[in-house]
Design a protein around this motif. Structure first.
Motif, short mmCIF file in Angstrom:
data_model
loop_
_atom_site.label_atom_id
_atom_site.label_comp_id
_atom_site.label_asym_id
_atom_site.label_seq_id
_atom_site.Cartn_x
_atom_site.Cartn_y
_atom_site.Cartn_z
N ARG A 33 57.90 13.05 -65.42
CA ARG A 33 57.76 13.12 -63.96
C ARG A 33 56.60 14.01 -63.50
O ARG A 33 55.89 13.67 -62.56
CB ARG A 33 59.06 13.64 -63.35
CG ARG A 33 59.04 13.79 -61.84
CD ARG A 33 60.39 14.26 -61.30
NE ARG A 33 60.33 14.50 -59.87
CZ ARG A 33 60.43 13.56 -58.95
NH1 ARG A 33 60.59 12.29 -59.32
NH2 ARG A 33 60.37 13.85 -57.66
N ASN A 76 55.98 13.18 -59.44
CA ASN A 76 56.15 11.83 -58.93
C ASN A 76 56.25 10.86 -60.10
O ASN A 76 55.28 10.67 -60.83
CB ASN A 76 54.98 11.45 -58.02
CG ASN A 76 55.19 10.13 -57.33
OD1 ASN A 76 55.11 9.09 -57.96
ND2 ASN A 76 55.45 10.17 -56.04
N LYS A 77 57.41 10.27 -60.30
CA LYS A 77 57.61 9.40 -61.46
C LYS A 77 56.74 8.15 -61.39
O LYS A 77 56.24 7.67 -62.42
CB LYS A 77 59.08 9.00 -61.58
CG LYS A 77 59.40 8.31 -62.90
CD LYS A 77 60.87 8.00 -63.05
CE LYS A 77 61.15 7.47 -64.46
NZ LYS A 77 60.27 6.35 -64.84
N TYR A 80 53.32 9.15 -62.52
CA TYR A 80 53.40 9.43 -63.95
C TYR A 80 53.39 8.12 -64.75
O TYR A 80 52.65 7.97 -65.72
CB TYR A 80 54.67 10.23 -64.23
CG TYR A 80 54.79 10.80 -65.62
CD1 TYR A 80 54.57 12.16 -65.86
CD2 TYR A 80 55.15 10.01 -66.71
CE1 TYR A 80 54.70 12.70 -67.13
CE2 TYR A 80 55.28 10.53 -67.98
CZ TYR A 80 55.05 11.88 -68.19
OH TYR A 80 55.18 12.40 -69.46
#
Length: 219
Positions: A33, A76-77, A80
């Protein structure tokens, strides 16, 4: 391709400059993440925060020590996952390969690399007192640095020389005319970048008196 969450609001030249910066001076944490960017220049990271619209704070790292620096994290997934998809990964230094960069944004990506882990250098030649310039990019990954050399030659028509400095350190070097052409292509007017290197690139662009065409620039 995964979508970058809208609340990041990063696209185009800013996105690919940031990708270049993360490729050279960033770290993908193993939690899937967080992305960490570290720099010695606090104002530079504040500029990144403001231009990218990031909510995270710029924090000191190794505070009150000779190794003090600053960092900002992007949590921020979606972002990522986007970085994973284009070729980045955790612990990337020695195993990085090619990065999937759109050709129209390659100069911005390259500027991010130079600002993060590169060097724009000026010196006076000892025998003829002529002004000399070079741009160097450093990497621990032979596959990445060879890919970078080839893609710069393919897209920008600029040839560089590759040196192995140590077992885990490679240098891609561009001298004089080649350095000037990279500066022209990457450090254009009002571009986002590290102020110190923008100034050096601008100085390089006007320091061409007596320079002749080189075989390293053929576009």
């Amino acid at each position: 391709m995964p979508n970058i969450r809208k609340d990041l609001n990063i696209a185009g030249v800013n996105l690919w400059y940031l990708v270049g910066l993360i490729t050279s001076d960033g770290c993908l944490c193993k939690d899937g993440r967080h992305v960490d960017i570290t720099a010695k220049d606090q104002d530079f990271l504040q500029l990144i925060k403001d231009r990218m619209g990031l909510a995270s704070r710029v924090c000191a790292k190794n505070k009150n020590t000779p190794k003090q620096a600053y960092r900002i994290q992007i949590a921020n997934k979606g972002f990522y996952d986007f970085l994973l998809l284009i070729g980045l990964m955790p612990n990337k230094s020695l195993i990085l390969k090619d990065i999937k960069v759109p050709s129209q944004f390659f100069s911005d990506f390259l500027r991010g690399l130079i600002d993060g882990d590169g060097c724009i250098r000026k010196w006076i030649h000892p025998s003829n007192d002529g002004e000399q310039w070079s741009i160097r990019i450093y990497s621990g990954s032979p596959k990445f640095i060879r890919w970078l050399k080839n893609i710069i030659e393919s897209l920008l028509k600029i040839r560089g020389k590759l040196y192995k400095q140590s077992k885990s350190q490679w240098i891609l070097k561009y001298g004089k005319m080649a350095a000037r052409e990279i500066a022209r292509r990457c450090y254009y007017k009002d571009c986002l970048g590290l102020n110190r290197k923008i100034k050096l690139a601008q100085e390089c662009l006007v320091s061409y008196q007596g320079w002749n065409q080189s075989k390293t620039v053929y576009g």
